[in-house]
Write a protein that holds these residues in place. Structure first.
Motif, PDB file in Angstrom:
ATOM      1  N   PRO A 171      -9.608   4.439  -0.113  1.00 53.13           N
ATOM      2  CA  PRO A 171     -10.755   3.700   0.422  1.00 53.13           C
ATOM      3  C   PRO A 171     -10.388   2.232   0.645  1.00 53.13           C
ATOM      4  N   VAL A 172     -10.848   1.707   1.778  1.00 52.79           N
ATOM      5  CA  VAL A 172     -10.597   0.309   2.124  1.00 52.79           C
ATOM      6  C   VAL A 172     -11.939  -0.385   2.287  1.00 52.79           C
ATOM      7  N   ILE A 173     -12.134  -1.450   1.520  1.00 60.70           N
ATOM      8  CA  ILE A 173     -13.322  -2.290   1.668  1.00 60.70           C
ATOM      9  C   ILE A 173     -12.885  -3.554   2.386  1.00 60.70           C
ATOM     10  N   GLU A 209      -3.463   1.368  10.723  1.00 62.18           N
ATOM     11  CA  GLU A 209      -2.205   1.952  10.265  1.00 62.18           C
ATOM     12  C   GLU A 209      -2.384   2.706   8.949  1.00 62.18           C
ATOM     13  N   LEU A 210      -3.177   2.145   8.041  1.00 59.59           N
ATOM     14  CA  LEU A 210      -3.442   2.826   6.769  1.00 59.59           C
ATOM     15  C   LEU A 210      -4.121   4.177   7.006  1.00 59.59           C
ATOM     16  N   GLN A 211      -5.078   4.196   7.926  1.00 56.09           N
ATOM     17  CA  GLN A 211      -5.819   5.429   8.210  1.00 56.09           C
ATOM     18  C   GLN A 211      -4.971   6.449   8.965  1.00 56.09           C
ATOM     19  N   SER A 212      -3.945   5.984   9.663  1.00 52.88           N
ATOM     20  CA  SER A 212      -3.081   6.871  10.449  1.00 52.88           C
ATOM     21  C   SER A 212      -1.960   7.498   9.629  1.00 52.88           C
ATOM     22  N   ALA A 213      -1.656   6.913   8.484  1.00 51.50           N
ATOM     23  CA  ALA A 213      -0.524   7.388   7.676  1.00 51.50           C
ATOM     24  C   ALA A 213      -0.988   8.418   6.645  1.00 51.50           C
ATOM     25  N   GLU A 214      -0.269   9.498   6.565  1.00 53.57           N
ATOM     26  CA  GLU A 214      -0.601  10.581   5.628  1.00 53.57           C
ATOM     27  C   GLU A 214      -0.683  10.079   4.181  1.00 53.57           C
ATOM     28  N   LYS A 215       0.226   9.176   3.818  1.00 53.66           N
ATOM     29  CA  LYS A 215       0.313   8.693   2.441  1.00 53.66           C
ATOM     30  C   LYS A 215      -0.864   7.801   2.027  1.00 53.66           C
ATOM     31  N   THR A 216      -1.503   7.131   3.006  1.00 55.63           N
ATOM     32  CA  THR A 216      -2.541   6.144   2.664  1.00 55.63           C
ATOM     33  C   THR A 216      -3.920   6.447   3.240  1.00 55.63           C
ATOM     34  N   ALA A 220       0.835  -1.206   0.000  1.00 46.30           N
ATOM     35  CA  ALA A 220       0.000   0.000   0.000  1.00 46.30           C
ATOM     36  C   ALA A 220       0.870   1.256   0.000  1.00 46.30           C
ATOM     37  N   PHE A 221       1.937   1.241   0.795  1.00 42.79           N
ATOM     38  CA  PHE A 221       2.836   2.399   0.855  1.00 42.79           C
ATOM     39  C   PHE A 221       3.633   2.555  -0.435  1.00 42.79           C
ATOM     40  N   GLU A 222       4.053   1.435  -1.029  1.00 45.46           N
ATOM     41  CA  GLU A 222       4.864   1.493  -2.253  1.00 45.46           C
ATOM     42  C   GLU A 222       4.034   1.836  -3.486  1.00 45.46           C
ATOM     43  N   GLU A 223       2.847   1.235  -3.600  1.00 50.34           N
ATOM     44  CA  GLU A 223       2.062   1.333  -4.830  1.00 50.34           C
ATOM     45  C   GLU A 223       0.988   2.420  -4.817  1.00 50.34           C
ATOM     46  N   ALA A 224       0.588   2.858  -3.634  1.00 45.20           N
ATOM     47  CA  ALA A 224      -0.501   3.837  -3.504  1.00 45.20           C
ATOM     48  C   ALA A 224      -1.692   3.472  -4.395  1.00 45.20           C
ATOM     49  N   PRO A 225      -2.339   2.335  -4.118  1.00 44.56           N
ATOM     50  CA  PRO A 225      -3.469   1.913  -4.960  1.00 44.56           C
ATOM     51  C   PRO A 225      -4.660   2.869  -4.811  1.00 44.56           C
ATOM     52  N   ASP A 226      -5.605   2.743  -5.724  1.00 45.61           N
ATOM     53  CA  ASP A 226      -6.821   3.558  -5.676  1.00 45.61           C
ATOM     54  C   ASP A 226      -7.840   2.992  -4.693  1.00 45.61           C
ATOM     55  N   LEU A 227      -7.704   1.689  -4.381  1.00 48.49           N
ATOM     56  CA  LEU A 227      -8.646   1.001  -3.491  1.00 48.49           C
ATOM     57  C   LEU A 227      -7.950  -0.221  -2.914  1.00 48.49           C
ATOM     58  N   ILE A 228      -8.305  -0.560  -1.676  1.00 39.19           N
ATOM     59  CA  ILE A 228      -7.755  -1.768  -1.038  1.00 39.19           C
ATOM     60  C   ILE A 228      -8.908  -2.660  -0.603  1.00 39.19           C
TER      61      ILE A 228
END
Length: 121
Positions: free
Chosen positions: A78-80, A67-74, A42-50
């Motif tokens: 949107p996470v499903i 962790e995804l929601q806490s990081a500025e980059k991710t 997620a950090f490397e690829e910056a997807p549009d959706l997880i």
């Protein structure tokens, strides 16, 4: 431009099936088989959706989501949650942590595609 989707699930059959379905509908798909690898991708690829499973070895989906929601980059991704964990407390926990939606396995592919279209271009 194709939307990039990251699947994080410890079940190879689920990854294979979902990946094939999404690629057939024009999505670019990558996958990780556990939470730690999912975070890294997620950090490397910056997807549009997880698409994120809950029950996985090493790190469960809720800690990954946090962790995804806490990081500025991710935090904008949107996470499903895509999981067999159907208890209402789990659904509520996912919502509290910032999941965009919650899909319970087994799922209908057409329903999954509708959810994905809701969050991708």
């Amino acid at each position: 431009m194709k939307s990039k989707i990251l699947i994080v699930d410890d079940e190879p059959d689920v990854i294979f099936f979902v990946k094939k379905q999404l690629e057939a509908h024009g999505y670019e798909v990558s996958a990780a088989s556990d939470g730690a690898a999912g975070l890294q991708k997620a950090f490397e690829e910056a997807p549009d959706l997880i698409l994120l499973d809950v029950v996985m070895p090493h790190r469960d989906g809720f800690s990954v989501l946090h962790e995804l929601q806490s990081a500025e980059k991710t935090k904008h991704i949107p996470v499903i949650m895509l999981t067999a964990k159907a208890e209402s407390t789990a659904v509520f926990q996912g919502q509290e942590l910032g999941a965009a939606d919650y899909i319970i396995k087994p799922f209908d592919v057409q329903v999954l595609l509708k959810f994905i279209k809701k969050y991708t271009v």
